[in-house]
Write a protein that holds these residues in place. Structure first.
Motif, mmCIF file in Angstrom:
data_model
loop_
_atom_site.group_PDB
_atom_site.id
_atom_site.type_symbol
_atom_site.label_atom_id
_atom_site.label_comp_id
_atom_site.label_asym_id
_atom_site.label_seq_id
_atom_site.Cartn_x
_atom_site.Cartn_y
_atom_site.Cartn_z
ATOM 1 N N LEU A 273 25.681 151.449 -52.849
ATOM 2 C CA LEU A 273 25.597 151.991 -51.494
ATOM 3 C C LEU A 273 25.184 153.461 -51.553
ATOM 4 C CD1 LEU A 273 28.593 150.673 -49.375
ATOM 5 C CD2 LEU A 273 26.176 150.088 -49.221
ATOM 6 N N GLU A 274 25.835 154.183 -52.457
ATOM 7 C CA GLU A 274 25.502 155.599 -52.629
ATOM 8 C C GLU A 274 24.020 155.756 -52.961
ATOM 9 O OE1 GLU A 274 26.639 158.675 -52.697
ATOM 10 O OE2 GLU A 274 25.167 159.617 -54.028
ATOM 11 N N ARG B 105 21.325 155.413 -50.270
ATOM 12 C CA ARG B 105 21.113 156.547 -49.373
ATOM 13 C C ARG B 105 19.758 157.192 -49.631
ATOM 14 N NH1 ARG B 105 25.828 157.757 -47.304
ATOM 15 N NH2 ARG B 105 27.063 157.445 -49.162
ATOM 16 N N THR B 106 19.310 157.140 -50.871
ATOM 17 C CA THR B 106 18.042 157.779 -51.210
ATOM 18 C C THR B 106 17.002 156.783 -51.718
ATOM 19 O OG1 THR B 106 18.999 158.326 -53.360
ATOM 20 C CG2 THR B 106 19.021 160.050 -51.705
ATOM 21 N N VAL C 23 26.769 154.178 -62.030
ATOM 22 C CA VAL C 23 25.379 153.782 -61.843
ATOM 23 C C VAL C 23 24.446 154.707 -62.602
ATOM 24 C CG1 VAL C 23 23.522 153.607 -60.188
ATOM 25 C CG2 VAL C 23 25.725 152.664 -59.645
ATOM 26 N N ARG D 23 21.824 146.604 -47.817
ATOM 27 C CA ARG D 23 22.902 147.381 -47.219
ATOM 28 C C ARG D 23 23.129 146.955 -45.772
ATOM 29 N NH1 ARG D 23 21.252 153.251 -46.626
ATOM 30 N NH2 ARG D 23 20.130 152.336 -44.886
ATOM 31 N N LEU E 281 29.949 150.155 -54.286
ATOM 32 C CA LEU E 281 29.985 151.518 -53.742
ATOM 33 C C LEU E 281 28.899 152.382 -54.374
ATOM 34 C CD1 LEU E 281 33.799 152.313 -53.493
ATOM 35 C CD2 LEU E 281 32.186 151.860 -51.645
ATOM 36 N N ALA E 282 28.720 152.206 -55.680
ATOM 37 C CA ALA E 282 27.701 152.997 -56.360
ATOM 38 C C ALA E 282 26.311 152.656 -55.832
ATOM 39 C CB ALA E 282 27.769 152.749 -57.865
#
Lengths: 235, 235
Positions: free
Chosen positions: B111-112, B115-116, B27, B124, B108-109
């Motif tokens: 989702l990561e 987080r911010t 990403v 999500r 997954l990227a």
DNA sequence: ATCTTTCTAGCACGACCGTGCGATATCGGG
DNA sequence: CCCGATATCGCACGGTCGTGCTAGAAAGAT
């Protein structure tokens, strides 16, 4: 003659600052400047301990790896019933408290980065072997099997046999005997694989949707996994 | 009067380019320029469909979400034995082929990043409900239970009951009947939770250590999960 | 006290990022 | 045919990044 500082202590301090930053802003936010500020140092000072950002991330990953074995050793040395030992070993891999949750977030972010950063590939592979090894320990403990060889031994024995032998062998030898409805008792390696998958799954879940997972829920979920291993073995 | 292009088709084309880039460079490497180059367009053209990078990522996440329901519908409409239907539903959430593996990496990227990045929080949460819903469907299918309410219905019924009612209620009603050694049959929601954890775990495993997971291994692992659900229910 | 080595500070550079914007090309209705 | 709305292009700006580098502070041995 010179001014002397404890490099290891500094690096550990830096790692702590790095984790705070990553926990707050993600790996993308873990810039050299941000980490230096978080630690209260200048960029130049930081570069005395880590020549590049790559070294910093690599160190962070290695540190996370190195923190696990001591915790395991305590449980292995203690005089515990098999089930209790298995429980404690498994829970070492589950983010049941806030500290571990932050570590898990950092870990996932580093895994993500390792996809494109070759310098992080080695700790990633080591981690896989380590995690799988712990899962094998849990299975062996639960089912009263001989303890598996440690990852280091496996690595040293690399010349005499391939790594996936145990898993591959057992996946072919199963197929006939039915113990349950469609049930066939999985091999120990398959059980370890299932636990490994469970551990990674709950790590991803608990870090990404923390609202859905209280520590108690994680413990209960882990407990059911242990139950299942026993039940599938017919005990 | 004006030149007219199919925006939706363009966006889909863009999304494909985005996934190729993310799959190759992560990403972090999915910059506006890189995606534009990959699609063979200029930066300016891209900005006609996505005013900002945030919109692009949000669209990518939404697209991944929207692709799932049609695939599910096919399996739900087909005339299948329960076990086969459960298998197909579960495998929709497992990266068993290369296309799905890339999608999982992108997912997954994202989702990561979510987080911010608050703008990615909504998809999500929707994804969590959707995944859990599919897991509930699998359990219901396997255990011959009534089909659970869809996530949308749950959301609409928010005023008349809390979301976790099924899980909380059934976790208290269990506790008596012991089927195995330490075994207590988990509730349907606990089974769905276990499947959910399994799905996320195998996604993380297969995308991060693809060398350890062949499609056949994933299918076998999923099969054992289905076996376990049945076995824990005492069937 | 002084010298030598280590450590610290922070500026400077080049690269790349997201994005704003004006020039230009492209099409479809009049 | 031609006008105008839409689409496309790519330059330019401001910002942030990693990193090289130099000047100076700190501190132990002599």
């Amino acid at each position: 003659m010179p001014k002397i500082v404890d490099h290891d202590a500094r690096r550990a301090e830096l790692a702590a600052a790095l984790w705070r930053v990553v926990g707050r802003a993600g790996v993308a936010g873990a810039t050299v400047r941000a980490v230096a500020d978080e630690a209260g140092w200048s960029m130049g000072a930081l570069r005395h301990y880590f020549a590049s950002q790559g070294e910093l991330l690599r160190f962070a990953m290695d540190t996370l790896l190195q923190d696990v074995p001591p915790r395991l050793a305590a449980h292995l040395a203690a005089d515990l019933e098999p089930r209790e030992r298995a429980r404690r070993l498994l829970l070492e891999l589950v983010p049941v408290d806030e500290e571990r949750r932050i570590e898990a977030i950092v870990w996932l972010a580093l895994l993500e980065r390792s996809r494109t950063d070759p310098s992080l590939a080695e700790p990633r592979e080591i981690a896989w072997l380590g995690e799988r090894h712990i899962c094998r320990l849990v299975v062996a403990e639960l089912l009263d099997l001989p303890a598996p060889a440690s990852p280091q031994d496996r690595f040293e024995d690399e010349s005499s046999g391939e790594r996936g032998a145990q898993a591959a062998g057992s996946s072919t030898e199963r197929g006939a005997r039915a113990t349950g409805p469609a049930g066939i008792a999985p091999s120990p390696e398959e059980e370890a694989e299932a636990l490994h998958t469970f551990v990674d799954g709950i790590t991803l879940q608990a870090t990404t949707w923390p609202g859905e997972w209280t520590p108690a829920a994680m413990r209960a979920s882990a407990e059911r996994q242990l139950d299942s291993v026993l039940q599938r073995a017919g005990r």
